[in-house]
Design a protein around this motif. Sequence first.
Motif, PDB file in Angstrom:
ATOM      1  N   UNK A  57     -43.352  -6.151 -13.033  1.00 44.52           N
ATOM      2  CA  UNK A  57     -42.738  -4.603 -13.329  1.00 44.52           C
ATOM      3  C   UNK A  57     -44.029  -3.911 -13.464  1.00 44.52           C
ATOM      4  N   UNK A  58     -45.214  -4.233 -13.051  1.00 38.17           N
ATOM      5  CA  UNK A  58     -46.299  -3.211 -13.102  1.00 38.17           C
ATOM      6  C   UNK A  58     -46.318  -2.542 -11.872  1.00 38.17           C
ATOM      7  N   UNK A  59     -46.829  -1.046 -12.005  1.00 36.63           N
ATOM      8  CA  UNK A  59     -46.815  -0.330 -10.832  1.00 36.63           C
ATOM      9  C   UNK A  59     -47.618  -0.980  -9.545  1.00 36.63           C
ATOM     10  N   UNK A  60     -48.725  -1.872  -9.989  1.00 40.41           N
ATOM     11  CA  UNK A  60     -49.512  -2.389  -8.920  1.00 40.41           C
ATOM     12  C   UNK A  60     -48.825  -3.511  -8.252  1.00 40.41           C
ATOM     13  N   UNK A  61     -48.211  -4.252  -8.980  1.00 39.32           N
ATOM     14  CA  UNK A  61     -47.394  -5.376  -8.425  1.00 39.32           C
ATOM     15  C   UNK A  61     -46.167  -4.844  -7.497  1.00 39.32           C
ATOM     16  N   UNK A  62     -45.651  -4.016  -7.812  1.00 38.16           N
ATOM     17  CA  UNK A  62     -44.444  -3.281  -7.388  1.00 38.16           C
ATOM     18  C   UNK A  62     -44.744  -2.698  -5.967  1.00 38.16           C
ATOM     19  N   UNK A  63     -46.203  -1.963  -5.987  1.00 41.58           N
ATOM     20  CA  UNK A  63     -46.560  -1.372  -4.836  1.00 41.58           C
ATOM     21  C   UNK A  63     -47.188  -2.508  -3.658  1.00 41.58           C
ATOM     22  N   UNK A  64     -47.437  -3.700  -4.187  1.00 39.19           N
ATOM     23  CA  UNK A  64     -47.766  -4.665  -3.433  1.00 39.19           C
ATOM     24  C   UNK A  64     -46.613  -5.530  -2.890  1.00 39.19           C
TER      25      UNK A  64
ATOM     26  N   UNK B 202     -37.629  -9.154  -1.291  1.00 40.22           N
ATOM     27  CA  UNK B 202     -36.484  -8.434  -1.624  1.00 40.22           C
ATOM     28  C   UNK B 202     -35.801  -8.618  -3.149  1.00 40.22           C
ATOM     29  N   UNK B 203     -35.795 -10.051  -3.381  1.00 35.74           N
ATOM     30  CA  UNK B 203     -35.546 -10.465  -4.660  1.00 35.74           C
ATOM     31  C   UNK B 203     -36.392 -10.208  -5.767  1.00 35.74           C
ATOM     32  N   UNK B 204     -37.681 -10.453  -5.386  1.00 38.14           N
ATOM     33  CA  UNK B 204     -38.745  -9.919  -6.584  1.00 38.14           C
ATOM     34  C   UNK B 204     -38.780  -8.463  -6.742  1.00 38.14           C
ATOM     35  N   UNK B 205     -38.579  -7.716  -5.556  1.00 35.51           N
ATOM     36  CA  UNK B 205     -38.476  -6.273  -5.689  1.00 35.51           C
ATOM     37  C   UNK B 205     -37.404  -5.846  -6.548  1.00 35.51           C
TER      38      UNK B 205
ATOM     39  N   UNK C 226     -30.646  -1.634  10.165  1.00 31.70           N
ATOM     40  CA  UNK C 226     -29.826  -1.978   9.104  1.00 31.70           C
ATOM     41  C   UNK C 226     -30.423  -2.497   8.070  1.00 31.70           C
ATOM     42  N   UNK C 227     -31.468  -3.486   8.337  1.00 31.17           N
ATOM     43  CA  UNK C 227     -32.157  -4.319   7.164  1.00 31.17           C
ATOM     44  C   UNK C 227     -33.035  -2.809   6.475  1.00 31.17           C
ATOM     45  N   UNK C 228     -33.560  -1.927   7.182  1.00 31.55           N
ATOM     46  CA  UNK C 228     -34.101  -0.956   6.436  1.00 31.55           C
ATOM     47  C   UNK C 228     -33.327  -0.095   5.580  1.00 31.55           C
ATOM     48  N   UNK C 229     -32.067   0.171   6.025  1.00 33.38           N
ATOM     49  CA  UNK C 229     -31.071   0.695   5.168  1.00 33.38           C
ATOM     50  C   UNK C 229     -30.806  -0.226   3.831  1.00 33.38           C
ATOM     51  N   UNK C 230     -30.810  -1.160   4.152  1.00 34.31           N
ATOM     52  CA  UNK C 230     -30.442  -2.216   2.969  1.00 34.31           C
ATOM     53  C   UNK C 230     -31.761  -2.222   2.109  1.00 34.31           C
ATOM     54  N   UNK C 231     -32.908  -2.168   2.304  1.00 33.62           N
ATOM     55  CA  UNK C 231     -34.125  -2.444   1.222  1.00 33.62           C
ATOM     56  C   UNK C 231     -34.562  -0.757   1.009  1.00 33.62           C
ATOM     57  N   UNK C 232     -34.415   0.000   1.695  1.00 33.98           N
ATOM     58  CA  UNK C 232     -35.125   1.303   1.344  1.00 33.98           C
ATOM     59  C   UNK C 232     -34.683   2.074  -0.065  1.00 33.98           C
ATOM     60  N   UNK C 233     -33.484   2.079  -0.488  1.00 38.89           N
ATOM     61  CA  UNK C 233     -33.435   2.269  -1.786  1.00 38.89           C
ATOM     62  C   UNK C 233     -34.352   1.548  -3.051  1.00 38.89           C
ATOM     63  N   UNK C 234     -34.195   0.121  -2.677  1.00 43.40           N
ATOM     64  CA  UNK C 234     -34.982  -0.599  -3.542  1.00 43.40           C
ATOM     65  C   UNK C 234     -36.467  -0.312  -3.289  1.00 43.40           C
ATOM     66  N   UNK C 235     -36.998  -0.132  -2.191  1.00 38.28           N
ATOM     67  CA  UNK C 235     -38.352   0.128  -1.709  1.00 38.28           C
ATOM     68  C   UNK C 235     -38.791   1.487  -2.764  1.00 38.28           C
ATOM     69  N   UNK C 236     -37.912   2.535  -2.478  1.00 34.43           N
ATOM     70  CA  UNK C 236     -38.199   3.747  -2.809  1.00 34.43           C
ATOM     71  C   UNK C 236     -38.233   3.562  -4.558  1.00 34.43           C
ATOM     72  N   UNK C 237     -37.202   2.770  -5.146  1.00 34.37           N
ATOM     73  CA  UNK C 237     -37.381   2.912  -6.569  1.00 34.37           C
ATOM     74  C   UNK C 237     -38.336   2.206  -7.201  1.00 34.37           C
ATOM     75  N   UNK C 238     -38.890   1.345  -6.214  1.00 33.91           N
ATOM     76  CA  UNK C 238     -40.089   0.380  -6.678  1.00 33.91           C
ATOM     77  C   UNK C 238     -41.257   1.294  -6.799  1.00 33.91           C
ATOM     78  N   UNK C 239     -41.232   2.331  -5.879  1.00 29.77           N
ATOM     79  CA  UNK C 239     -42.469   3.155  -5.652  1.00 29.77           C
ATOM     80  C   UNK C 239     -42.642   4.264  -6.775  1.00 29.77           C
ATOM     81  N   UNK C 240     -41.311   4.485  -7.422  1.00 29.06           N
ATOM     82  CA  UNK C 240     -41.384   5.434  -8.557  1.00 29.06           C
ATOM     83  C   UNK C 240     -42.184   4.860  -9.620  1.00 29.06           C
ATOM     84  N   UNK C 241     -42.903   5.840 -10.318  1.00 27.21           N
ATOM     85  CA  UNK C 241     -43.730   5.344 -11.429  1.00 27.21           C
ATOM     86  C   UNK C 241     -42.891   5.171 -12.777  1.00 27.21           C
ATOM     87  N   UNK C 242     -41.711   5.806 -12.874  1.00 32.89           N
ATOM     88  CA  UNK C 242     -40.945   5.557 -14.237  1.00 32.89           C
ATOM     89  C   UNK C 242     -39.694   4.684 -14.137  1.00 32.89           C
ATOM     90  N   UNK C 243     -40.016   3.653 -12.864  1.00 31.23           N
ATOM     91  CA  UNK C 243     -38.770   2.706 -13.182  1.00 31.23           C
ATOM     92  C   UNK C 243     -38.883   1.842 -14.126  1.00 31.23           C
TER      93      UNK C 243
END
Lengths: 90, 162
Positions: free
Chosen positions: B25-32, B73-76, B145-162
């Motif tokens: 849950x650290x920003x660095x790991x989420x970015x990776x 995806x699970x880790x994210x 389809x896959x991108x639509x599935x993962x995009x909200x998770x990827x964007x949330x993970x990119x957020x600094x305050x999650x």
Amino acid sequence: MPPRKRSDDVELFNRLALLRAERGMSRQELADSVGVHYQTIGYLERGEYSPSATLALRLAAVFGLPMEAVFSLTPFRALSEQVYGTQEER
Amino acid sequence: MNTSTSTRTQRRAARLDDPRFETMRTPAVRRRLVAALIVVLVVEAAVFCLIDRAPVPAVIGLAVVILAFVFCFGALKASTRGVEELPAEALDERQWQLRGEAYARSYRIGFGLLTLELAAVAVWLIRDLPVPGTGVLAAAVLLPFHLGLVLPTMVTASSRTV
């Protein structure tokens, strides 16, 4: 009226960390008593998140204080200053 | 909401909020993790492009890609505590706000990517290029389809305050 930008938002100051420490409460305990995630308490204490009026009222109620004693639009005076006054006052 | 659905939601929320995943849950790991998922999607596209020429290696490659996709995806999801997928009653007001912002950004990014894909299809048709193979066509349908599935998770993970 044009939409308000988030950068225009006024900073909301609070005494949550002080009150919580005074009462020996953990973030988790305070979070459980108002029904939020413990992380949210951290964000509130650091001033990185401004709560809704409902949450602010709930938090104030936990400490048995009026909302303006916990939240303010202007910075709170330091506790030492309130107790002993500033050098000029002394 | 009935009791069983509510219990399932609480169980899911508790699993995604498991303190054992705190290291993710650290920003660095989420970015990776976001970068790893992007790589997986790019490799998936490449494997689909190869499927006509070398079907057996491509199918083996796809199996590996699916495993990597599920893992990343699970880790994210664990790294974001599932803020983007949990129903409102499992979230507090800050998480709810965060989810709203993540979906708004995902919409803009997704719309931009879809526009790019449609532009590529339009160029392909206007220039009268040869019909692409089955693999490319499958990728053109499955990747968004896959991108639509993962995009909200990827964007949330990119957020600094999650």
